[in-house]
Enzyme design. Structure first.
Site, mmCIF file in Angstrom:
data_model
loop_
_atom_site.group_PDB
_atom_site.id
_atom_site.type_symbol
_atom_site.label_atom_id
_atom_site.label_comp_id
_atom_site.label_asym_id
_atom_site.label_seq_id
_atom_site.Cartn_x
_atom_site.Cartn_y
_atom_site.Cartn_z
ATOM 1 N N SER A 89 -6.500 8.780 0.936
ATOM 2 C CA SER A 89 -6.034 10.074 0.428
ATOM 3 C C SER A 89 -6.552 10.370 -0.984
ATOM 4 O O SER A 89 -6.970 9.454 -1.719
ATOM 5 C CB SER A 89 -4.505 10.112 0.420
ATOM 6 O OG SER A 89 -4.012 9.865 1.700
HETATM 7 C C1 LIG Z 1 -4.217 9.966 5.367
HETATM 8 S S1 LIG Z 1 -4.353 8.482 6.274
HETATM 9 C C2 LIG Z 1 -3.477 7.317 5.326
HETATM 10 C C3 LIG Z 1 -3.998 7.132 3.933
HETATM 11 C C4 LIG Z 1 -3.581 5.872 3.257
HETATM 12 N N1 LIG Z 1 -2.153 5.721 3.109
HETATM 13 C C5 LIG Z 1 -4.266 5.598 1.932
HETATM 14 O O1 LIG Z 1 -4.146 4.470 1.464
HETATM 15 O O2 LIG Z 1 -4.916 6.496 1.373
HETATM 16 C C6 LIG Z 1 -3.269 8.783 7.615
HETATM 17 C C7 LIG Z 1 -3.191 7.644 8.606
HETATM 18 O O3 LIG Z 1 -2.061 7.846 9.438
HETATM 19 C C8 LIG Z 1 -2.339 7.246 10.681
HETATM 20 N N2 LIG Z 1 -1.367 7.693 11.690
HETATM 21 C C9 LIG Z 1 -1.365 8.824 12.418
HETATM 22 N N3 LIG Z 1 -0.304 8.860 13.235
HETATM 23 C C10 LIG Z 1 0.381 7.706 13.028
HETATM 24 C C11 LIG Z 1 1.566 7.151 13.577
HETATM 25 N N4 LIG Z 1 2.274 7.775 14.511
HETATM 26 N N5 LIG Z 1 1.967 5.934 13.119
HETATM 27 C C12 LIG Z 1 1.276 5.271 12.174
HETATM 28 N N6 LIG Z 1 0.137 5.762 11.618
HETATM 29 C C13 LIG Z 1 -0.296 6.958 12.034
HETATM 30 C C14 LIG Z 1 -3.772 7.620 10.957
HETATM 31 O O4 LIG Z 1 -4.359 6.738 11.888
HETATM 32 C C15 LIG Z 1 -4.377 7.529 9.555
HETATM 33 O O5 LIG Z 1 -5.025 6.312 9.363
#
Ligand SMILES: C[S@@+](CC[C@H](N)C(=O)[O-])C[C@H]1O[C@@H](n2cnc3c(N)ncnc32)[C@H](O)[C@@H]1O
Length: 424
Positions: A89
């Protein structure tokens, strides 16, 4: 090492990269500090320290240092249609959400949505006595985060693969829970896995508007402490939801009506091709002055609101002229549509802009006037005076047990949004 043994020659490229990365990281932190100061919420020292010591570029392998330490998110996975599925992010978003989370040393934290970087920052914030678990639904993302965390020296962060909607009960309860993917609802599992004094920060969409909400546990409810503008990739798995959208003009203009009005595409299609009516409000803002709460206030106090987005081409062709093409509040009634207009400059300083409304359809005049009047009410009664409060109640709560406000019913919760003067 023996006295006459030559010291190993440092790898010149690695030293160069490390120094450059450090300089870029320091510059990134300065920009975040400036931004937070402008927003009136100075960056807490412990978060500044974490941002300074965690090598973000080790979590964005393959990206250039300029991107790793730039202001945007670094996309790490897209689907076959080019839709972003995972990213590291944007640093400013991460910093302000960490500010909302207010992590203390020794706490146990769960992060839903992994990238590795935010988990490493959390590890710095909880310190050696604390515990961080980060989970992702995508095994590839988890593997990647695991490798990056190990390489950067954060082997103590736990990585889990699973659907975040269920949380990670085996490693809780958590003092803090942070969701880093766009949520449409608050499942009971998240509340149940928080300690009684716990806090969660979650990018949650209500009435088509996403905000990052800091929510404190109060029994089986959650009460908000702060909110921020944000944008996140949508949640996958059982928490994913088909959003209510109506495409007009072949998708050039879209109305997003989550928990909003019933929108009849065919009548609005016709409305959009009728002449545009305008109503200016006399309410102004200075360049750079935030007004994000205006949209939330409209959405929670005016029936019939939704959010309009438009392609750049639709704006270039003047099909619509919204305030922001990626999300402008709109009002739909029958065969008419009004929306917040692109602000017009007023006065001589070039830094003052007026709010107005554009409308189409048989009732365009009235709807444009109605929206302009709402801008005046916001200016005189809400702006700088009232703040939104969110209360998340169980889906079983009766109407009489809900606080007064705008009730947004979700499958797993009843959410109430209301407006109050800040207490401090
Ligand atoms: C914006 S990214 C996370 C960024 C991260 N926290 C960082 O260190 O910058 C969003 C993540 O959420 C995950 N995601 C989507 N749906 C999800 C769910 N139901 N449970 C867990 N993770 C999920 C996606 O696979 C993706 O990798």
């Amino acid at each position: 090492m023996q006295e006459n043994q030559a010291a190993p020659m440092p790898n010149a490229t690695a030293v160069h990269t490390d120094l450059e990365a450090e300089a870029r990281r320091a510059a990134m932190v300065e920009r975040i500090k400036d931004r937070q100061r402008t927003l009136g919420a100075p960056l807490p020292t412990r978060i500044e320290h974490a941002l300074t010591v965690v090598p973000r570029h080790l979590f964005t392998p393959g990206a250039r240092l300029e991107s790793a330490y730039g202001d945007g998110a670094v996309i790490t996975k897209t689907d076959a249609c080019g839709v972003n599925l995972s990213s590291v992010s944007a640093p400013a978003t991460i910093a302000s959400m960490l500010g909302q989370l207010a992590v203390e040393p020794g706490q146990r934290v769960l992060e839903i949505g992994s990238g590795g970087y935010n988990a490493a920052l959390l590890a710095e914030l909880v310190g050696p006595e604390g515990e961080v678990t980060t989970m992702d639904i995508d095994a590839e993302v988890v593997d990647r985060a695991r490798q990056c965390l190990d390489r950067a020296g954060y082997g103590r962060v736990r990585t889990v693969c699973g659907d975040g909607v269920f949380g990670a009960p085996d490693f809780g309860p958590y003092d803090r829970l942070i969701v880093t993917v766009g949520a449409e609802d608050i499942p009971a599992s998240w509340i149940n896995q928080l300690t009684s004094q716990g806090r969660m920060v979650v990018p949650l969409r209500t009435r088509a508007l996403m905000r990052s909400w800091a929510l404190d546990r109060d029994g089986d409810r959650l009460v908000s402490r702060s909110h921020l503008m944000c944008g996140f990739v949508p949640m996958q798995g059982v928490g994913s939801r088909q959003r209510a959208r109506v495409d007009l003009q072949g998708g050039a203009v879209t109305l997003w009506a989550d928990e909003g009005p019933e929108v009849d595409a065919s009548v609005l299609e016709e409305a959009l091709s009728s002449p545009r009516v305008q109503a200016w409000s006399g309410v102004t803002r200075r360049r750079g002055e935030p007004f994000g709460d205006l949209d939330l206030w409209l959405a929670t106090t005016l029936e019939g609101t939704c959010v309009l987005t438009a392609t750049q081409d639709a704006v270039n062709r003047s099909v619509v002229a919204p305030s922001w093409r990626l999300g402008t509040p709109a009002l739909v009634e029958g065969a008419s549509l009004a929306y917040r207009a692109k602000q017009r400059p007023v006065g001589d300083d070039g830094d003052t802009f007026e709010f107005g409304a554009f409308a189409h359809g048989s009732d365009a005049q009235r709807l444009a006037a109605l929206l302009a009047e709402r801008f005046r009410v916001w200016d005189s009664h809400v702006r700088g005076r009232l703040k939104p409060q969110m209360e998340v109640c169980p889906s079983s709560a009766n109407d009489r047990d809900l606080p007064s406000g705008c009730v947004v019913d979700k499958p797993h919760s009843r959410i109430v949004l209301s407006w109050h003067a800040p207490t401090t």
